[in-house]
Design a protein around this motif. Structure first.
Motif, PDB file in Angstrom:
ATOM      1  N   LEU A  23      20.133   0.446-113.706  1.00 45.52           N
ATOM      2  CA  LEU A  23      20.322   0.544-112.200  1.00 45.52           C
ATOM      3  C   LEU A  23      21.123  -0.663-111.636  1.00 45.52           C
ATOM      4  N   TYR A  24      22.121  -0.689-110.859  1.00 49.56           N
ATOM      5  CA  TYR A  24      22.979  -1.723-110.245  1.00 49.56           C
ATOM      6  C   TYR A  24      22.934  -1.573-108.779  1.00 49.56           C
ATOM      7  N   VAL A  25      22.405  -2.750-108.451  1.00 43.25           N
ATOM      8  CA  VAL A  25      22.109  -2.887-106.708  1.00 43.25           C
ATOM      9  C   VAL A  25      23.009  -3.754-106.243  1.00 43.25           C
ATOM     10  N   LEU A  26      23.950  -3.478-105.460  1.00 48.27           N
ATOM     11  CA  LEU A  26      24.946  -4.353-104.590  1.00 48.27           C
ATOM     12  C   LEU A  26      24.106  -4.746-103.380  1.00 48.27           C
ATOM     13  N   ASP A  27      23.770  -6.004-103.310  1.00 52.55           N
ATOM     14  CA  ASP A  27      22.749  -6.708-102.282  1.00 52.55           C
ATOM     15  C   ASP A  27      23.728  -7.740-101.367  1.00 52.55           C
ATOM     16  N   LEU A  28      23.455  -7.270-100.024  1.00 49.60           N
ATOM     17  CA  LEU A  28      24.309  -8.254 -99.142  1.00 49.60           C
ATOM     18  C   LEU A  28      23.312  -8.952 -98.172  1.00 49.60           C
ATOM     19  N   PRO A  29      22.671 -10.069 -98.702  1.00 46.35           N
ATOM     20  CA  PRO A  29      21.845 -10.845 -97.890  1.00 46.35           C
ATOM     21  C   PRO A  29      22.470 -11.292 -96.819  1.00 46.35           C
ATOM     22  N   ALA A  30      22.014 -11.283 -95.559  1.00 51.54           N
ATOM     23  CA  ALA A  30      22.466 -11.898 -94.549  1.00 51.54           C
ATOM     24  C   ALA A  30      22.888 -13.247 -94.317  1.00 51.54           C
ATOM     25  N   GLY A  31      24.134 -13.789 -94.231  1.00 51.74           N
ATOM     26  CA  GLY A  31      24.639 -15.024 -94.226  1.00 51.74           C
ATOM     27  C   GLY A  31      24.908 -15.884 -95.525  1.00 51.74           C
ATOM     28  N   LYS A  32      24.736 -14.903 -96.441  1.00 49.30           N
ATOM     29  CA  LYS A  32      24.819 -15.242 -97.917  1.00 49.30           C
ATOM     30  C   LYS A  32      26.062 -14.456 -98.694  1.00 49.30           C
TER      31      LYS A  32
END
Length: 227
Positions: free
Chosen positions: A200-209
């Motif tokens: 499983l690949y999860v593209l993660d978009l942390p706020a401000g990073k």
């Protein structure tokens, strides 16, 4: 907004999410799609000639097993069953092989019934997606906006109607941990994909990073921790 290919049929089928017109279009043959032929199936509208735009859930039609509102993600399982992330209805709908059966959803995830719409303001501020693995298990970013990733074991094998609690959960990191560090748990999961090997690949978009990719190697056979 999204596209899915159903490889279970001899002539691969194509589904496209069209949120601006509140519908999902389908082509029974990949060759027809590539040749520019019109869609021969539509979900969420009476016909391929109908469409409606809703800028908010406040302008959506009443939810049901045949209506949609801003559907922006689609996925197909190995048997050809279709999953639709119905964004402004804060739910996921599943259609049993719509080319072979009908245009009525068979299962709903995230709501108590096909006609319920429990609004989540948190989802509007967090992206969401869904994916189906090679065994037909559904993985979805929680339609309630909790930032969790929910997993449902072979949901098509269950009864029709609302599907209860998920079988597994990948918990999200706290907001504080996401702002102050690089936690091992996802912060704002944006996109889910499976490799042919079952990772499983999860593209993660942390706020401000910076965006990052989390990889879970064979999550159902090992654990739900990012590798």
């Amino acid at each position: 907004a999204d596209i899915a290919i159903a490889r279970s049929a001899v002539h691969n089928r194509v589904y496209i999410a069209s949120p601006d017109l509140t519908r999902v279009l389908g082509w029974s043959d990949l060759g027809r799609f590539r040749a520019g032929a019109p869609a021969d199936l539509v979900l969420g509208q009476p016909s391929v000639y109908n469409g409606s735009y809703s800028s908010s859930y406040l302008y959506c039609p009443a939810p049901s097993a045949t209506t949609l509102c801003a559907p922006d993600h689609v996925a197909v399982d190995p048997a050809g069953n279709l999953y639709v992330f119905d964004t402004f209805n804060f739910r996921v709908l599943e259609f049993d092989r719509p080319f072979a059966t009908d245009r009525v959803a068979d299962r709903v995830f995230g709501q108590a019934s096909f006609t319920a719409r429990q609004v989540s303001e948190r989802l509007l501020n967090n992206p969401a997606d869904l994916a189906v693995d090679a065994q037909g298990n559904l993985w979805v970013v929680d339609p309630a906006g909790t930032r969790r990733i929910l997993e449902y074991d072979a949901p098509v094998s269950r009864g029709k109607g609302p599907v209860p609690a998920p079988d597994r959960i990948i918990a999200a990191a706290t907001e504080a941990a996401c702002w102050n560090g690089t936690p091992a748990r996802p912060c704002r999961p944006f996109n889910l994909e499976f490799s042919l090997q079952g990772d499983l690949y999860v593209l993660d978009l942390p706020a401000g990073k910076q965006p990052r990719q989390l990889v879970y190697q064979l999550p159902l056979k090992t654990d739900l921790k990012a590798d």
